[in-house]
Design a protein around this motif. Structure first.
Motif, PDB file in Angstrom:
ATOM      1  N   VAL A  72       0.852  -1.194   0.000  1.00  0.00           N
ATOM      2  CA  VAL A  72       0.000   0.000   0.000  1.00  0.00           C
ATOM      3  C   VAL A  72       0.887   1.243   0.000  1.00  0.00           C
ATOM      4  O   VAL A  72       2.078   1.162   0.280  1.00  0.00           O
ATOM      5  CB  VAL A  72      -0.931   0.044   1.237  1.00  0.00           C
ATOM      6  N   GLN A  73       0.282   2.387  -0.290  1.00  0.00           N
ATOM      7  CA  GLN A  73       1.006   3.652  -0.266  1.00  0.00           C
ATOM      8  C   GLN A  73       0.214   4.653   0.553  1.00  0.00           C
ATOM      9  O   GLN A  73      -0.993   4.548   0.690  1.00  0.00           O
ATOM     10  CB  GLN A  73       1.219   4.184  -1.681  1.00  0.00           C
ATOM     11  N   GLY A  74       0.921   5.633   1.098  1.00  0.00           N
ATOM     12  CA  GLY A  74       0.273   6.670   1.891  1.00  0.00           C
ATOM     13  C   GLY A  74       0.396   6.385   3.379  1.00  0.00           C
ATOM     14  O   GLY A  74       0.382   5.236   3.813  1.00  0.00           O
ATOM     15  N   THR A  75       0.516   7.447   4.146  1.00  0.00           N
ATOM     16  CA  THR A  75       0.717   7.338   5.589  1.00  0.00           C
ATOM     17  C   THR A  75      -0.421   6.599   6.275  1.00  0.00           C
ATOM     18  O   THR A  75      -0.193   5.722   7.104  1.00  0.00           O
ATOM     19  CB  THR A  75       0.871   8.746   6.206  1.00  0.00           C
ATOM     20  N   TRP A  76      -1.668   6.933   5.963  1.00  0.00           N
ATOM     21  CA  TRP A  76      -2.809   6.286   6.608  1.00  0.00           C
ATOM     22  C   TRP A  76      -2.839   4.801   6.291  1.00  0.00           C
ATOM     23  O   TRP A  76      -3.044   3.970   7.179  1.00  0.00           O
ATOM     24  CB  TRP A  76      -4.127   6.935   6.184  1.00  0.00           C
ATOM     25  N   ALA A  77      -2.648   4.455   5.023  1.00  0.00           N
ATOM     26  CA  ALA A  77      -2.710   3.048   4.609  1.00  0.00           C
ATOM     27  C   ALA A  77      -1.608   2.227   5.288  1.00  0.00           C
ATOM     28  O   ALA A  77      -1.841   1.106   5.726  1.00  0.00           O
ATOM     29  CB  ALA A  77      -2.605   2.938   3.092  1.00  0.00           C
ATOM     30  N   ILE A  78      -0.409   2.790   5.379  1.00  0.00           N
ATOM     31  CA  ILE A  78       0.687   2.066   6.026  1.00  0.00           C
ATOM     32  C   ILE A  78       0.416   1.920   7.515  1.00  0.00           C
ATOM     33  O   ILE A  78       0.631   0.854   8.094  1.00  0.00           O
ATOM     34  CB  ILE A  78       2.033   2.760   5.754  1.00  0.00           C
ATOM     35  N   SER A  79      -0.106   2.974   8.162  1.00  0.00           N
ATOM     36  CA  SER A  79      -0.448   2.886   9.590  1.00  0.00           C
ATOM     37  C   SER A  79      -1.505   1.810   9.837  1.00  0.00           C
ATOM     38  O   SER A  79      -1.422   1.057  10.785  1.00  0.00           O
ATOM     39  CB  SER A  79      -0.952   4.232  10.100  1.00  0.00           C
ATOM     40  N   LYS A  80      -2.495   1.749   8.969  1.00  0.00           N
ATOM     41  CA  LYS A  80      -3.550   0.746   9.080  1.00  0.00           C
ATOM     42  C   LYS A  80      -2.979  -0.669   8.859  1.00  0.00           C
ATOM     43  O   LYS A  80      -3.335  -1.606   9.577  1.00  0.00           O
ATOM     44  CB  LYS A  80      -4.671   1.018   8.079  1.00  0.00           C
ATOM     45  N   ALA A  81      -2.072  -0.820   7.901  1.00  0.00           N
ATOM     46  CA  ALA A  81      -1.454  -2.110   7.645  1.00  0.00           C
ATOM     47  C   ALA A  81      -0.659  -2.584   8.863  1.00  0.00           C
ATOM     48  O   ALA A  81      -0.737  -3.744   9.248  1.00  0.00           O
ATOM     49  CB  ALA A  81      -0.545  -2.035   6.412  1.00  0.00           C
TER      50      ALA A  81
END
Length: 86
Positions: A72-81
Motif C-alpha cells: 500500500v502507499q500513503g501514511t494512513w494506509a501504512i499505519s492501518k497495515a
C-alpha cells in the motif's frame, strides 16, 4: 534451503551455500537478527510474507517468522497495515 527476505523477490527459495539470491540478486541473510534461519516461504499477501524458520537459539526449533511488507502507499494506509499486522 535459504530464503531471500526481499519482499519483492518472485522466487525467494535458494539452495544452501548461495551468497546472493538467484532470482533477485540481493545478498542473502544467513540468519535474521543472528537467530532465525528462513527455510521456506509459507505464504504471502497484501501485508507481507510468512516463512517457516529455525530458531538457532532454541536448538534449531521450527518456528514462523512474519515479515511486514505492506503493498500500500500513503501514511494512513501504512499505519492501518501495521495495526492489522500487529
Amino acid at each position: 534451503m535459504i530464503c531471500c527476505i526481499n519482499p519483492d523477490c518472485q522466487k525467494p527459495e535458494n539452495p544452501d551455500g548461495q551468497t546472493y539470491c538467484i532470482s533477485c540478486g540481493l545478498q542473502l541473510v544467513p540468519l535474521l537478527r543472528n537467530r532465525f534461519r528462513m527455510i521456506k516461504l509459507l505464504g504471502q499477501g497484501g501485508f507481507g510474507r510468512t516463512y517457516l524458520a529455525e530458531d538457532i537459539d532454541r536448538l534449531n526449533q521450527p518456528c514462523v517468522v512474519k515479515q511486514l511488507a505492506p503493498d500500500v502507499q500513503g501514511t494512513w494506509a501504512i499505519s492501518k497495515a501495521v495495526e492489522l499486522f500487529q
